[in-house]
Design a protein around this motif. Structure first.
Motif, PDB file in Angstrom:
ATOM      1  N   PRO A 183       0.842  -1.216   0.000  1.00 13.29           N
ATOM      2  CA  PRO A 183       0.000   0.000   0.000  1.00 13.29           C
ATOM      3  C   PRO A 183       0.872   1.260   0.000  1.00 13.29           C
ATOM      4  CG  PRO A 183      -0.010  -1.065   2.164  1.00 13.29           C
ATOM      5  CD  PRO A 183       0.665  -2.018   1.224  1.00 13.29           C
ATOM      6  N   GLY A 184       0.433   2.259  -0.750  1.00 13.37           N
ATOM      7  CA  GLY A 184       1.175   3.508  -0.820  1.00 13.37           C
ATOM      8  C   GLY A 184       2.389   3.460  -1.735  1.00 13.37           C
ATOM      9  N   TYR A 185       2.453   2.432  -2.583  1.00 14.35           N
ATOM     10  CA  TYR A 185       3.604   2.303  -3.485  1.00 14.35           C
ATOM     11  C   TYR A 185       3.475   3.277  -4.660  1.00 14.35           C
ATOM     12  CZ  TYR A 185       6.668   0.302  -7.065  1.00 14.35           C
ATOM     13  OH  TYR A 185       7.622   0.132  -8.037  1.00 14.35           O
ATOM     14  N   TYR A 186       4.567   3.979  -4.948  1.00 17.72           N
ATOM     15  CA  TYR A 186       4.624   4.869  -6.100  1.00 17.72           C
ATOM     16  C   TYR A 186       5.754   4.405  -7.020  1.00 17.72           C
ATOM     17  CZ  TYR A 186       1.524   8.134  -3.716  1.00 17.72           C
ATOM     18  OH  TYR A 186       0.455   8.718  -3.095  1.00 17.72           O
ATOM     19  N   PRO A 187       5.451   4.136  -8.275  1.00 14.77           N
ATOM     20  CA  PRO A 187       6.513   3.661  -9.186  1.00 14.77           C
ATOM     21  C   PRO A 187       7.507   4.772  -9.497  1.00 14.77           C
ATOM     22  CG  PRO A 187       4.493   4.076 -10.408  1.00 14.77           C
ATOM     23  CD  PRO A 187       4.160   4.262  -8.958  1.00 14.77           C
ATOM     24  N   GLY A 188       8.695   4.346  -9.902  1.00 12.49           N
ATOM     25  CA  GLY A 188       9.714   5.291 -10.319  1.00 12.49           C
ATOM     26  C   GLY A 188       9.528   5.697 -11.773  1.00 12.49           C
ATOM     27  N   ARG A 189      10.474   6.523 -12.241  1.00 11.59           N
ATOM     28  CA  ARG A 189      10.345   7.024 -13.607  1.00 11.59           C
ATOM     29  C   ARG A 189      11.718   7.152 -14.228  1.00 11.59           C
ATOM     30  NH1 ARG A 189       5.698   5.933 -15.704  1.00 11.59           N
ATOM     31  NH2 ARG A 189       5.483   6.918 -17.732  1.00 11.59           N
ATOM     32  N   HIS A 190      11.784   6.870 -15.531  1.00 15.25           N
ATOM     33  CA  HIS A 190      13.014   7.024 -16.313  1.00 15.25           C
ATOM     34  C   HIS A 190      12.670   7.838 -17.547  1.00 15.25           C
ATOM     35  CE1 HIS A 190      16.143   5.172 -19.225  1.00 15.25           C
ATOM     36  NE2 HIS A 190      16.638   6.251 -18.642  1.00 15.25           N
ATOM     37  N   VAL A 191      13.328   9.002 -17.698  1.00 16.07           N
ATOM     38  CA  VAL A 191      13.003   9.928 -18.780  1.00 16.07           C
ATOM     39  C   VAL A 191      14.288  10.353 -19.480  1.00 16.07           C
ATOM     40  CG1 VAL A 191      11.994  12.164 -19.374  1.00 16.07           C
ATOM     41  CG2 VAL A 191      10.970  10.779 -17.560  1.00 16.07           C
ATOM     42  N   ILE A 192      14.241  10.396 -20.812  1.00 12.53           N
ATOM     43  CA  ILE A 192      15.315  10.952 -21.638  1.00 12.53           C
ATOM     44  C   ILE A 192      14.706  12.071 -22.462  1.00 12.53           C
ATOM     45  CG2 ILE A 192      17.048  10.494 -23.402  1.00 12.53           C
ATOM     46  CD1 ILE A 192      17.065   7.592 -22.580  1.00 12.53           C
ATOM     47  N   ALA A 193      15.340  13.258 -22.440  1.00  9.12           N
ATOM     48  CA  ALA A 193      14.750  14.415 -23.113  1.00  9.12           C
ATOM     49  C   ALA A 193      15.845  15.342 -23.620  1.00  9.12           C
ATOM     50  CB  ALA A 193      13.819  15.169 -22.164  1.00  9.12           C
ATOM     51  N   THR A 194      15.452  16.215 -24.533  1.00 10.32           N
ATOM     52  CA  THR A 194      16.283  17.316 -25.003  1.00 10.32           C
ATOM     53  C   THR A 194      15.511  18.611 -24.758  1.00 10.32           C
ATOM     54  OG1 THR A 194      15.399  17.346 -27.263  1.00 10.32           O
ATOM     55  CG2 THR A 194      17.208  15.805 -26.808  1.00 10.32           C
ATOM     56  N   VAL A 195      16.112  19.721 -25.136  1.00 13.97           N
ATOM     57  CA  VAL A 195      15.430  20.997 -24.959  1.00 13.97           C
ATOM     58  C   VAL A 195      14.214  21.111 -25.883  1.00 13.97           C
ATOM     59  CG1 VAL A 195      17.492  22.215 -24.193  1.00 13.97           C
ATOM     60  CG2 VAL A 195      16.984  22.075 -26.630  1.00 13.97           C
ATOM     61  N   ASN A 196      14.119  20.199 -26.849  1.00 12.12           N
ATOM     62  CA  ASN A 196      13.043  20.271 -27.841  1.00 12.12           C
ATOM     63  C   ASN A 196      11.896  19.313 -27.540  1.00 12.12           C
ATOM     64  OD1 ASN A 196      12.181  21.647 -30.177  1.00 12.12           O
ATOM     65  ND2 ASN A 196      12.598  19.844 -31.441  1.00 12.12           N
ATOM     66  N   GLY A 197      12.083  18.417 -26.565  1.00  6.66           N
ATOM     67  CA  GLY A 197      11.004  17.496 -26.254  1.00  6.66           C
ATOM     68  C   GLY A 197      11.501  16.218 -25.604  1.00  6.66           C
ATOM     69  N   THR A 198      10.567  15.343 -25.253  1.00  8.07           N
ATOM     70  CA  THR A 198      10.856  14.077 -24.575  1.00  8.07           C
ATOM     71  C   THR A 198      11.115  12.980 -25.604  1.00  8.07           C
ATOM     72  OG1 THR A 198       9.433  14.715 -22.718  1.00  8.07           O
ATOM     73  CG2 THR A 198      10.018  12.388 -22.920  1.00  8.07           C
ATOM     74  N   ILE A 199      12.170  12.212 -25.357  1.00  4.12           N
ATOM     75  CA  ILE A 199      12.520  11.103 -26.248  1.00  4.12           C
ATOM     76  C   ILE A 199      12.004   9.782 -25.698  1.00  4.12           C
ATOM     77  CG2 ILE A 199      14.433   9.872 -27.338  1.00  4.12           C
ATOM     78  CD1 ILE A 199      16.062  12.407 -27.127  1.00  4.12           C
ATOM     79  N   LEU A 200      12.136   9.595 -24.385  1.00  3.89           N
ATOM     80  CA  LEU A 200      11.728   8.335 -23.748  1.00  3.89           C
ATOM     81  C   LEU A 200      11.125   8.649 -22.389  1.00  3.89           C
ATOM     82  CD1 LEU A 200      11.760   5.177 -23.708  1.00  3.89           C
ATOM     83  CD2 LEU A 200      13.991   5.345 -22.586  1.00  3.89           C
ATOM     84  N   ASP A 201      10.020   7.991 -22.080  1.00  2.00           N
ATOM     85  CA  ASP A 201       9.359   8.140 -20.774  1.00  2.00           C
ATOM     86  C   ASP A 201       8.780   6.793 -20.408  1.00  2.00           C
ATOM     87  OD1 ASP A 201       8.092   8.870 -18.484  1.00  2.00           O
ATOM     88  OD2 ASP A 201       6.862  10.454 -19.370  1.00  2.00           O
ATOM     89  N   GLU A 202       9.378   6.143 -19.399  1.00  2.00           N
ATOM     90  CA  GLU A 202       8.974   4.790 -19.034  1.00  2.00           C
ATOM     91  C   GLU A 202       9.072   4.617 -17.524  1.00  2.00           C
ATOM     92  OE1 GLU A 202      11.703   2.113 -20.883  1.00  2.00           O
ATOM     93  OE2 GLU A 202      13.435   2.833 -19.739  1.00  2.00           O
ATOM     94  N   PRO A 203       8.382   3.607 -16.974  1.00  2.00           N
ATOM     95  CA  PRO A 203       8.488   3.350 -15.532  1.00  2.00           C
ATOM     96  C   PRO A 203       9.884   2.834 -15.170  1.00  2.00           C
ATOM     97  CG  PRO A 203       6.519   2.339 -16.467  1.00  2.00           C
ATOM     98  CD  PRO A 203       7.357   2.774 -17.616  1.00  2.00           C
ATOM     99  N   TRP A 204      10.299   3.088 -13.939  1.00  3.37           N
ATOM    100  CA  TRP A 204      11.581   2.596 -13.411  1.00  3.37           C
ATOM    101  C   TRP A 204      11.278   1.848 -12.124  1.00  3.37           C
ATOM    102  CZ3 TRP A 204      16.330   2.184 -15.347  1.00  3.37           C
ATOM    103  CH2 TRP A 204      17.388   1.900 -14.476  1.00  3.37           C
ATOM    104  N   GLU A 205      11.441   0.524 -12.170  1.00  4.56           N
ATOM    105  CA  GLU A 205      11.063  -0.322 -11.040  1.00  4.56           C
ATOM    106  C   GLU A 205      12.254  -0.776 -10.207  1.00  4.56           C
ATOM    107  OE1 GLU A 205       8.849  -3.501 -12.720  1.00  4.56           O
ATOM    108  OE2 GLU A 205       7.159  -2.228 -13.352  1.00  4.56           O
TER     109      GLU A 205
END
Length: 362
Positions: A183-205
């Protein structure tokens, strides 16, 4: 400092780099061993013991495939100099495990988040080739094509390049716990981006960042360690000032001078560097003199500062200069002194061993 444009180094740089000498000595001493993590079993049957042996062979093969030992030496050098070294484990080309040495100056953590040394978020900045990024993320070609070109810094020389690189930011947010069903678990996050936008956005477990860190001197608070460069900064600056004074004094005073009596009939053209020149004179004979350049205390202070720097970091003159210290005349005495130095670096050596354990875990 004035810069030598051919070498891009200060002209008044120190002639004795105490920090580099300490770092090189410790790197050569600590990197001699190649630690090999072992999978051990407790009360296991033959199948489990055989599986552990296969895992040992697999980890050793991955270390050689990724050149882990070679890159760990680079990480160790940065760790000793800057305070913190890092290795990144990720999925490389052909879906194989890859390891990269990452400078600690390319990693960022929030100071409040990392107050206890265990941050929950981390960012990495990296310059990457535009075409390689497009090959890795073909669906984001539009974003990557419109991203402006980036450079390492704002110096004029940075723009003199044919490489087409863009700045990429990769960030991680660790999950709130190890059990997704809690209970109360919040998943992590993995993001790759540039100044022009997001390239990758996925959960990080995973419960850890994809980095293995090593600190030379652990901080009391915060995440980044303290290195030899900061610990010996004051000593190096004092040594630099003394060396500059000695150098200027020798240049100014430490040259031969010829004293000729004003009314003597001496041919000054005879004062040259030819062999067997006959010099004629009338009256007082010309005198050659070299004035004393520096007081003996200046050289003593120079040697004292060098020895003080070695002692502060636990590096003996025998290790740094490959010379036997005065008073150690027997083999037993030399071996005892070497054992004492080994004890001084036992904690650092253990940290270096733990780097490979963490690599095997990741």
């Amino acid at each position: 400092s004035k810069m030598d444009r051919t070498k891009t180094l200060p002209e008044d740089r120190p002639s004795f780099n105490l920090i580099s000498s300490c770092v090189d000595t410790l790197v050569s001493r600590l990197s001699q061993a190649e630690p090999q993590p072992k999978f051990l079993t407790d009360g296991a049957d033959y199948k489990q013991r055989h599986l552990a042996q296969q895992l040992n062979q697999f980890i050793l093969g991955e270390f050689y495939q990724t050149r882990a030992y070679e890159k760990a030496v680079k990480m160790l050098r940065v760790c000793l100099n800057n305070g913190t070294g890092a290795l990144k484990v990720y999925e490389g080309d052909n879906k194989k495990v890859a390891i990269d040495h990452v400078l600690s100056t390319d990693l960022f953590v929030d100071e409040n988040d990392a107050l206890n040394g265990e941050p929950q978020q981390m960012l990495q900045l990296k310059l990457m080739d535009r075409e390689k990024l497009i090959a890795m993320h073909p669906k984001k070609e539009g974003i990557l094509e419109d991203t402006p070109q980036s450079y390492p810094d704002n110096s004029p020389d940075s723009g003199r390049t044919t490489a087409d690189q863009i700045m990429v930011v990769e960030g991680w947010k660790l999950p709130s716990g190890s059990d997704p069903d809690a209970p109360g678990y919040y998943p992590g996050r993995h993001v790759i981006a540039t100044v022009n936008g997001t390239i990758l956005d996925e959960p990080w477990e995973k419960a850890k960042f994809p980095f293995v860190f090593m600190n030379y001197a652990d901080p009391y608070t915060g995440f980044w360690g303290q290195g030899i460069a900061s610990r010996l900064f004051g000593t190096q600056m004092s040594l630099k000032r003394i060396l500059n004074t000695i150098d200027r004094s020798i240049t100014l005073v430490g040259v031969p001078r010829i004293f000729i009596e004003q009314n003597s009939k001496v041919v000054k053209a005879h004062m040259n560097n030819e062999i067997g020149v006959i010099c004629t004179f009338t009256g007082t004979k010309p005198a050659y003199e070299v004035a004393p350049c520096n007081a003996p205390e200046m050289y003593e202070e120079r040697d004292r500062l060098i020895q003080y720097g070695f002692q502060q970091e636990g590096v003996s003159s025998m290790q740094a200069t490959s010379q036997k210290p005065a008073g150690l005349n027997s083999g037993e005495a030399i071996r005892s002194a070497d054992d004492i130095n080994n004890d001084r670096f036992s904690l650092t050596a253990k940290k270096y061993d733990n780097v490979f354990k963490d690599l095997a875990y990741l």
